[in-house]
Each structure stands twice: as C-alpha cells, then as structure tokens.
Design a protein around this motif. Structure first.
Motif, PDB file in Angstrom:
ATOM      1  N   UNK A 750       0.811  -1.207   0.000  1.00  0.00           N
ATOM      2  CA  UNK A 750       0.000   0.000   0.000  1.00  0.00           C
ATOM      3  C   UNK A 750       0.853   1.270   0.000  1.00  0.00           C
ATOM      4  N   UNK A 751       0.186   2.428  -0.010  1.00  0.00           N
ATOM      5  CA  UNK A 751       0.901   3.713  -0.021  1.00  0.00           C
ATOM      6  C   UNK A 751       1.107   4.229   1.405  1.00  0.00           C
ATOM      7  N   UNK A 752       0.022   4.604   2.048  1.00  0.00           N
ATOM      8  CA  UNK A 752       0.123   5.068   3.438  1.00  0.00           C
ATOM      9  C   UNK A 752       1.166   6.149   3.599  1.00  0.00           C
ATOM     10  N   UNK A 753       1.926   6.062   4.699  1.00  0.00           N
ATOM     11  CA  UNK A 753       2.995   7.041   4.980  1.00  0.00           C
ATOM     12  C   UNK A 753       4.260   6.693   4.212  1.00  0.00           C
ATOM     13  N   UNK A 754       4.336   5.507   3.656  1.00  0.00           N
ATOM     14  CA  UNK A 754       5.542   5.090   2.939  1.00  0.00           C
ATOM     15  C   UNK A 754       6.556   4.405   3.823  1.00  0.00           C
ATOM     16  N   UNK A 755       6.279   4.341   5.150  1.00  0.00           N
ATOM     17  CA  UNK A 755       7.255   3.738   6.063  1.00  0.00           C
ATOM     18  C   UNK A 755       7.400   2.236   5.787  1.00  0.00           C
ATOM     19  N   UNK A 756       6.264   1.561   5.576  1.00  0.00           N
ATOM     20  CA  UNK A 756       6.320   0.117   5.327  1.00  0.00           C
ATOM     21  C   UNK A 756       7.029  -0.168   4.009  1.00  0.00           C
ATOM     22  N   UNK A 757       6.731   0.644   2.962  1.00  0.00           N
ATOM     23  CA  UNK A 757       7.389   0.452   1.674  1.00  0.00           C
ATOM     24  C   UNK A 757       8.886   0.668   1.781  1.00  0.00           C
ATOM     25  N   UNK A 758       9.314   1.728   2.467  1.00  0.00           N
ATOM     26  CA  UNK A 758      10.740   2.016   2.591  1.00  0.00           C
ATOM     27  C   UNK A 758      11.452   0.917   3.362  1.00  0.00           C
ATOM     28  N   UNK A 759      10.815   0.432   4.440  1.00  0.00           N
ATOM     29  CA  UNK A 759      11.455  -0.612   5.245  1.00  0.00           C
ATOM     30  C   UNK A 759      11.614  -1.901   4.423  1.00  0.00           C
ATOM     31  N   UNK A 760      10.589  -2.227   3.646  1.00  0.00           N
ATOM     32  CA  UNK A 760      10.654  -3.447   2.830  1.00  0.00           C
ATOM     33  C   UNK A 760      11.732  -3.320   1.769  1.00  0.00           C
ATOM     34  N   UNK A 761      11.791  -2.178   1.077  1.00  0.00           N
ATOM     35  CA  UNK A 761      12.784  -2.006   0.009  1.00  0.00           C
ATOM     36  C   UNK A 761      14.193  -1.951   0.577  1.00  0.00           C
ATOM     37  N   UNK A 762      14.375  -1.367   1.772  1.00  0.00           N
ATOM     38  CA  UNK A 762      15.692  -1.376   2.408  1.00  0.00           C
ATOM     39  C   UNK A 762      16.114  -2.816   2.730  1.00  0.00           C
ATOM     40  N   UNK A 763      15.137  -3.625   3.176  1.00  0.00           N
ATOM     41  CA  UNK A 763      15.433  -5.017   3.496  1.00  0.00           C
ATOM     42  C   UNK A 763      15.765  -5.815   2.235  1.00  0.00           C
ATOM     43  N   UNK A 764      15.104  -5.499   1.124  1.00  0.00           N
ATOM     44  CA  UNK A 764      15.341  -6.230  -0.121  1.00  0.00           C
ATOM     45  C   UNK A 764      16.743  -5.985  -0.667  1.00  0.00           C
ATOM     46  N   UNK A 765      17.322  -4.790  -0.401  1.00  0.00           N
ATOM     47  CA  UNK A 765      18.669  -4.481  -0.921  1.00  0.00           C
ATOM     48  C   UNK A 765      19.723  -5.408  -0.351  1.00  0.00           C
ATOM     49  N   UNK A 766      19.469  -5.934   0.853  1.00  0.00           N
ATOM     50  CA  UNK A 766      20.473  -6.790   1.509  1.00  0.00           C
ATOM     51  C   UNK A 766      20.122  -8.273   1.426  1.00  0.00           C
ATOM     52  N   UNK A 767      19.003  -8.603   0.812  1.00  0.00           N
ATOM     53  CA  UNK A 767      18.589 -10.016   0.761  1.00  0.00           C
ATOM     54  C   UNK A 767      19.410 -10.742  -0.301  1.00  0.00           C
ATOM     55  N   UNK A 768      19.933 -11.924   0.039  1.00  0.00           N
ATOM     56  CA  UNK A 768      20.834 -12.665  -0.837  1.00  0.00           C
ATOM     57  C   UNK A 768      20.128 -13.224  -2.075  1.00  0.00           C
ATOM     58  N   UNK A 769      18.831 -13.422  -2.029  1.00  0.00           N
ATOM     59  CA  UNK A 769      18.126 -14.034  -3.160  1.00  0.00           C
ATOM     60  C   UNK A 769      17.523 -13.040  -4.122  1.00  0.00           C
ATOM     61  N   UNK A 770      17.633 -11.718  -3.825  1.00  0.00           N
ATOM     62  CA  UNK A 770      16.979 -10.714  -4.654  1.00  0.00           C
ATOM     63  C   UNK A 770      17.952 -10.219  -5.715  1.00  0.00           C
ATOM     64  N   UNK A 771      17.493 -10.294  -6.977  1.00  0.00           N
ATOM     65  CA  UNK A 771      18.297  -9.788  -8.090  1.00  0.00           C
ATOM     66  C   UNK A 771      18.059  -8.296  -8.294  1.00  0.00           C
ATOM     67  N   UNK A 772      16.793  -7.864  -8.259  1.00  0.00           N
ATOM     68  CA  UNK A 772      16.441  -6.445  -8.396  1.00  0.00           C
ATOM     69  C   UNK A 772      14.997  -6.279  -7.960  1.00  0.00           C
ATOM     70  N   UNK A 773      14.588  -5.001  -7.773  1.00  0.00           N
ATOM     71  CA  UNK A 773      13.195  -4.721  -7.448  1.00  0.00           C
ATOM     72  C   UNK A 773      12.836  -3.340  -7.953  1.00  0.00           C
ATOM     73  N   UNK A 774      11.506  -3.122  -8.088  1.00  0.00           N
ATOM     74  CA  UNK A 774      11.000  -1.839  -8.577  1.00  0.00           C
ATOM     75  C   UNK A 774       9.581  -1.667  -8.104  1.00  0.00           C
ATOM     76  N   UNK A 775       9.071  -0.411  -8.216  1.00  0.00           N
ATOM     77  CA  UNK A 775       7.662  -0.172  -7.914  1.00  0.00           C
ATOM     78  C   UNK A 775       6.799  -0.668  -9.063  1.00  0.00           C
TER      79      UNK A 775
END
Length: 791
Positions: A750-775
């Motif tokens: 969802x959109x909301x304040x963006x806190x959940x989106x930012x936290x998830x995307x920050x976590x994805x940058x360090x995940x070993x199985x993630x090649x890339x991500x986008x909105x």
C-alpha cells in the motif's frame, strides 16, 4: 491319434495359412509339425498364450521383427572356436535386433502378468554388440573402413598407391611414343595387378612383366616396370587388410561365443513368440476369440463361423453337444449346410486343441478330445473296387474300433448309398453302437427313420438346416430340436417337374410318411412363428436398452452442467472475496495513515476517518450486493409439470416439477438444484421486460488495483502489518518463492505514509536471493506494490 481328420475337417488349410504368417523359416517348420495338446491343462495354457499375444498385437501393433535363418548353428560354430563370416555375423545382429524389438514391443503398454511373460523374460538383447556389428559390417562381402583404425589406415594407403599407379599408367597411355604400341588406351587388372594391353608384335617395346595373353594371342597384358614395385606394395597391403579383417571377425566371433547358453534360450523364446504371433495374426484375420475349455466332454459353440468361408457370406450357427444330449441328428435338403455345420463343430474344437483362437463368440466353450473320427465325403475308390457305400462302411468300421469316451464322431449322410430301408436300419444300429461306446456324435441324414429315432430316444436330438423354397437357396441356419424336411417335392416342382408326376409321387408315399411330412410342415410353420416372436422380442429389448442409454446420457449431461455452474459460482465468489479483501486492506491502510498524520488534530482525523469508512463501506456493499432494477413481468396464473419457466427475481430459467400446493408454492428445478418459489414469482420465458440497465459512472478513488492474472502464489499482501511482522513475512515468502523456482513476485504494501514500503525495500537491498526490485507499473498496483526479481 488318427490324423486323417486334418484333411477331412480342412484343419490343414488353417495350418497352411498360419505357416504363411510366420516370419522365420524355422518357425514355419514348427507350425507345419504342430500337434494337438495332450491334456486339457496344456490346451488351456496354449490358448491363454495365444490370446495374450493377440491382445498385445491389437494394442501395440506389429513388433519390429525380421526373418533369420539357422542362427543357432552359427552360434554353436562360434562356441567351438570357429571364425564367423561377415554374413553369419549379420544374421547374429538380426537375431539380436529381434530380441530388442520384441522386448520393446512387450513394454509399450502397461499390463498385468501374462502367460507369455517367461518367453519375453528369456530374451536377452545385446544392444552394444548388435550396434558394433551393424556399424562394422556393411554387407556379407564388405566390412566398413571404420571397423578399426588399422583397417582404415591400410585402405587409405591402398587407395593412395592405386592412385599413383593410375597416374603412371595414364602417362604411358597418353605418351605419343608408347601409345602406338597399345591395343587399347585402357588400364585393366590381371591377377590383382594393374596392366596395359600391348600388341603382341610390340611386346618388346614396352618393358615390364607379362601377366596374361588374350584368347587370340594378338594382345599381351603387360605390367610396366614403372608400376611393378607399386603393384607389389598393393598386394602386400591387401594381405595386411585381409589379416586385419580376419582379426576383427575373430574378435566378434569370440563375443558371440561368450553369449552361450543364454543366446540359445533367447532364440528358442523368439521362435515361440513368432509362432504365437502367427496364431494371433490369424485370429485377427478371422475375428476369433479365446473359448473356455471344459474339463468334461461337452462343448457349446455360439455364433460359430467356418473360418474358410467368406466372412461376409458365412452364417453363424449355435452348436452344443454333451450337456443335455450326446447325439445330434441333422436333417434337411441337399446343399442346406448340414455338412458345413458338422465340419464347423469338429474344426473349431480341433483348432482350439492346437492353440488357435476360434471364430465364435467369446462365451463359447470347447473340450479336449482324444480322437476325431470323421466320415465326410465320397470314399469311392476304383482302384480298390469300392462303391460309395462300401467306402463309407470301411471308414465307419475304423470309427467303431476307435470310438469311446473323449472322442468326437462326425458322420455325413449316414447309411446313404444303399437300399433306403436297409440303410436306415443300419444307420440306427450304428448310432446305437456308437452311443454305447460313449462318443459324442453328430450325423447328417435324409432318412425319416432317423428323425423318428431322434424324437423317441433320450439323449438324441434332431436338428435341421433351413432352406428357402422360393429362391431354392439354403439359409445355412441350424435349428436344434426340430427335424427338417428334405423338400424334394417342392424343389422338384420349382425346377420344372410336372405337377402330375409330383402328385403321383405323393400317392406312392406311405400313410406314416405322409403324417410325418405333415407334422414336419407344421413344425416349420411353428419355427417361423417362433422366429418372428424372437425378432420382435429382440427389437423391444434393443429399444429398451437404447432408451436407457439415452436417459443415462441425458442424466450425465445434466450432472456435468450442474458441476460447471457450481464451479463458475465458486470462482465468481472467490474473485469477489479477493476484491473485497483487497479493498478492505486499502481502507485500513488509509485509516492508519490518517491516524499517524500529526498535522491534523484529533477531531479532524475522526471526521475524515468516518467519511472514508462511510464511503468505502458503501462501495463494498455496492460491490457485493449490486441492486438490480426491478423487471416488469407478467406472472403466470397456472403451471404444469415439465413446463419451462423463469424465476423472475433471479432471472433464472427452471423446469416445473409439481403443481402449486395449497400455499401457492411451486417446486422447480434450476440446473441441478431443486427449490420452491411462489407462483406469482414465475413468468414465461418470453414475457420478461428486458430493460437496459443504466450503467453508473465509474467512481474514482485512490487504492491498490491488483492484476487478477497473477497467481496468488506470486503475491504477498502486507496491508495492516507492522514493519517487524512484514519483514518476517517477506523472508518466509521469498524463501518459498525461490524453492518453487519463481522468477518474479509481488509484495503489496500500500501507499500510506511510505514507512512500510521504505522498510521493505531497504530489506530487499540486503537479501541474498533478490536480483532487483522496482515499484509496480500501471495495472500492477503502481506505488502500492513492489515487484521483485529473484536470482
């Protein structure tokens, strides 16, 4: 066992056809020498084997199987240390190829254990040796260059030396000084050496060795000195080539010798399978089935057909013997099918005893006979001074000596060829003697005395072959239990004998004969009436079965329609629930965002929250319960069962099952569901006032739009989660996606304040199985969704 029955019953023709269907020469000899099986158990097992191969043939088609000849002798020669020729090795390869082909054919389809399993399990394919022989040996006279490295090098050197010789000889031929000494400008070979033809008078002009002289003496074939050494080199290379070929053949012979004794077992199994395949192919030609084999001496052939008569013309007959009666006396006009009937009974039993399936209904039964005693045909012999009657009596003498329990006796035209009175008396006496000896007996006759004997004697039954007196053609139908008429008078009249002659013949008949003829005529009428009744009953049975089949199809169609409607309803409900759930998550997310907005006071936040709740609740209710505009319809005043109606409130077609009860309720069936609705709620299908509904303008709102083409296993919905809860769910979701080999997944935050989106995307940058991500893009949820590409 007396084997003369094979010719008389024409079993030899059946065996001859089976021989033609065999593939290997040794199998053909085995088929020609085939013997009846000695016991009931052996006969039953042989029929089961033929039936098993027949079933495989129908399911899998014909196997890959080629003819081979005396391969067992070749292998025995190799086992004794002999060197096999290239032709013999090709025969070995062909046999191994048959082993492989039969093994593969056997496993084409799944099946339970078969009585032929031991034969197929005995096959021992050798794919490596088979391939090597096929690649190394081109023909019985030629071995491939690739058979060995040494052979390839030797042949390359031979070709190079031959080319050099031809070059030198071409130079001599084309030389203007020497070509005038030549008979022809050609190069030939004599005694394995290249030579040129020189005129006899100039043989001293061309130096070299003379290898041959023409028949006229005018030409000598000279090996020029320039190529003598090269020719000697070729001879040496050819000797080395032959030594290498012998070495290869010796190696192959050793491999073949090592296959014994398993090869012999496999070869014997292959021949047995070839024999069974011939029997199965014959069964397919004859549309034959496997009968049951009785332990006692009795048989019942149903819809039996003589296999040597055209399938389009032969008339099936039912013949039984040994259960309710042991003797069958068949009467009727000449060419009416009497002889064919007794031949069919004997031939089909004999075929089964030799392991052949029989052209009869699969519910037929046969039995095992020790002897087939047959007297069919004219036994007249000029050389032995035998009349027709004498020939028959000579044959019947032998039958009386051999007849006994577990024997089948077939006699055609019993007592014919002599005085009718004496012949009839003798025929009755012969029947009585044979019955006392315990044989099963079938006999054809024209004698009225035998018809009466069959009517009066327990265990003896009359049978007749029908005859169409209008067309003078036999019908070949066998009726058991009723004696037949010879129809001599009717046939004679149809053929032009004057009526006065026929009337005089009737007057010469005795009163007993006239009464018997009258009774038989009445029986013929009764047979026709019975046949008509049977045909009517058969027609009624067929119509009943057809009606039942039609009802079953209609029932299955209704069940399938109901299942499809139920599945469609479930799918629609699931889609609706998913949409409501997604919209509820979006509403919750927006409410939380308002509550966290510090710039808005508490009262304003409460007012805004109530407004959002009210609007979105209305949208949810509108989505789940769309109001339908009332339709104008004319209610029915009365209905009757079976009438098609429409349930106006649901706009659903239905069928009336009962009349209205006292409360005005009508039971109807809509699809597979039964229900009761008021009579006032029903209308005729063509009375509905189908008004066009006004489409409401689409409402605009800010929420996450999901792509319904995505599978649920590709999405993770985190609406309403805290950051800590969401990150734990993200890890579990990504691990499961990688195990499932998914490349792309969608995380809904969802959109909301963006806190959940930012936290998830920050976590994805360090995940070993993630090649890339986008909105997400338009149609994917835009900024309310993060699209993740996995490694």
């Amino acid at each position: 066992m007396d084997v003369s029955y094979r010719t008389t019953l024409e079993l030899d023709k059946i065996i001859a056809r089976a021989v033609q269907l065999c593939t290997c020469a040794e199998t053909k000899e085995m088929m020609r020498a085939i013997e009846p099986f000695a016991t009931t158990e052996e006969e039953r097992y042989a029929l089961a084997q033929t039936n098993a191969i027949n079933a495989l043939l129908l399911k899998n088609g014909s196997p890959r199987f080629g003819a081979v000849h005396e391969v067992r002798r070749v292998v025995a020669h190799a086992a004794k240390g002999g060197i096999l020729s290239m032709g013999e090795l090709l025969e070995i390869a062909a046999a191994l190829r048959n082993f492989s082909g039969l093994t593969q054919w056997y496993g084409l389809t799944d099946h339970d254990m078969l009585p032929t399993d031991d034969l197929f399990f005995a096959l021992a394919p050798q794919p490596v040796l088979e391939k090597q022989i096929g690649e190394c040996i081109i023909s019985p006279e030629e071995m491939a260059d690739t058979a060995s490295v040494t052979l390839r090098d030797l042949r390359r050197k031979i070709r190079a030396t031959e080319d050099s010789i031809r070059t030198k000889l071409d130079a001599i031929i084309k030389n203007s000084t020497t070509n005038k000494f030549l008979q022809d400008a050609v190069v030939s070979i004599r005694n394995g050496r290249y030579v040129v033809p020189v005129r006899a008078e100039y043989r001293g002009e061309v130096g070299g060795v003379i290898h041959d002289v023409s028949s006229t003496g005018s030409t000598v074939f000279v090996e020029p000195t320039a190529v003598v050494e090269a020719n000697a080199r070729i001879m040496q290379l050819h000797a080395q080539e032959q030594e290498e070929i012998t070495r290869i053949l010796t190696a192959f012979s050793g491999q073949v010798a090592s296959l014994e004794p398993q090869f012999s077992y496999s070869y014997d199994a292959m021949l047995q399978i070839d024999l069974l395949l011939a029997k199965a192919r014959l069964a397919v030609e004859q549309n034959a089935f496997m009968p049951q084999v009785n332990d006692s001496c009795r048989f019942a052939l149903k819809k039996a057909r003589h296999p040597l008569i055209d399938k389009k013309k032969v008339v099936p007959v039912d013949i039984a013997l040994g259960e309710k009666y042991d003797t069958l006396v068949i009467t009727g006009p000449n060419t009416g099918g009497k002889t064919v009937s007794i031949k069919t009974a004997g031939l089909l039993n004999a075929m089964a005893q030799h392991g052949f399936l029989i052209p009869a209904h699969e519910s037929s039964t046969v039995c095992h006979f020790d002897e087939y005693l047959v007297d069919i045909g004219d036994e007249q012999s000029i050389e032995q001074s035998l009349s027709t009657f004498s020939g028959h009596m000579k044959r019947i003498t032998g039958i009386l000596e051999l007849a006994g329990p577990d024997t089948l006796t077939l006699i055609d035209e019993l007592g014919a060829g002599t005085d009718p009175a004496e012949g009839a008396a003798l025929a009755v006496s012969i029947l009585e003697r044979l019955r006392k000896q315990g044989t099963l007996l079938m006999a054809t006759t024209h004698y009225a005395e035998l018809k009466i004997y069959a009517l009066e004697t327990p265990g003896v039954v009359n049978a007749s072959c029908e005859f169409d007196v209008e067309s003078l053609a036999p019908t070949y139908k066998l009726s058991v239990g009723v004696p037949g008429k010879s129809n001599a008078f009717l046939i004679s009249a149809k053929l032009g004998i004057p009526e006065s002659v026929i009337d005089a013949a009737r007057n010469h008949m005795s009163n007993d004969d006239k009464r018997l003829d009258s009774v038989l005529a009445q029986l013929d009428d009764l047979k026709l009436q019975l046949k008509a009744a049977e045909d009517e009953a058969e027609k009624a049975r067929y119509e009943a079965e057809h009606a039942l089949e039609s009802a079953e199809k209609k029932r299955d169609a209704l069940i399938k329609q109901g299942e499809e409607e139920l599945e469609a309803t479930r799918r629609k409900a699931h889609e609706l629930m998913q949409g409501v759930q997604n919209q509820a998550y979006a509403l919750t997310d927006e409410l939380r965002r308002i509550q966290k907005d510090e710039k808005t006071n508490a009262a304003a936040r409460a007012v805004r929250a109530r407004e959002i709740a009210r609007k979105d609740t209305e949208q949810l209710l509108n989505r789940t319960e769309k109001k339908q505009p009332k339709r104008q319809f004319v209610p029915l005043k009365e209905v009757k069962p079976g009438q098609e109606v429409v349930i106006a409130e649901l706009d659903q077609h239905a069928v009336v099952l009962s009349r209205p009860d006292k409360n005005g309720m009508v039971e109807v069936r809509a699809g597979i569901l039964k229900t009761k609705v008021p009579l006032t709620g029903l209308c005729a299908p063509d009375k509905m006032d189908k008004r066009t509904q006004k489409q409401e303008p689409p409402r605009t709102r800010t929420r996450v739009e999901l792509n319904h083409d995505r599978k649920s296993s590709m999405e993770l919905n985190l609406l309403g989660y805290t950051v800590e809860e969401a990150l734990a769910e993200v890890d579990r979701f990504l691990d499961h996606a990688m195990l499932s080999n998914q490349n792309t997944v969608y995380i809904i935050h969802g959109n909301g304040t963006g806190a959940l989106r930012n936290a998830i995307q920050k976590h994805l940058r360090t995940h070993r199985g993630v090649k890339s991500f986008r909105l997400g893009r338009y149609g994917e949820g835009e900024s309310g969704v993060t699209v993740v590409e996995l490694k």
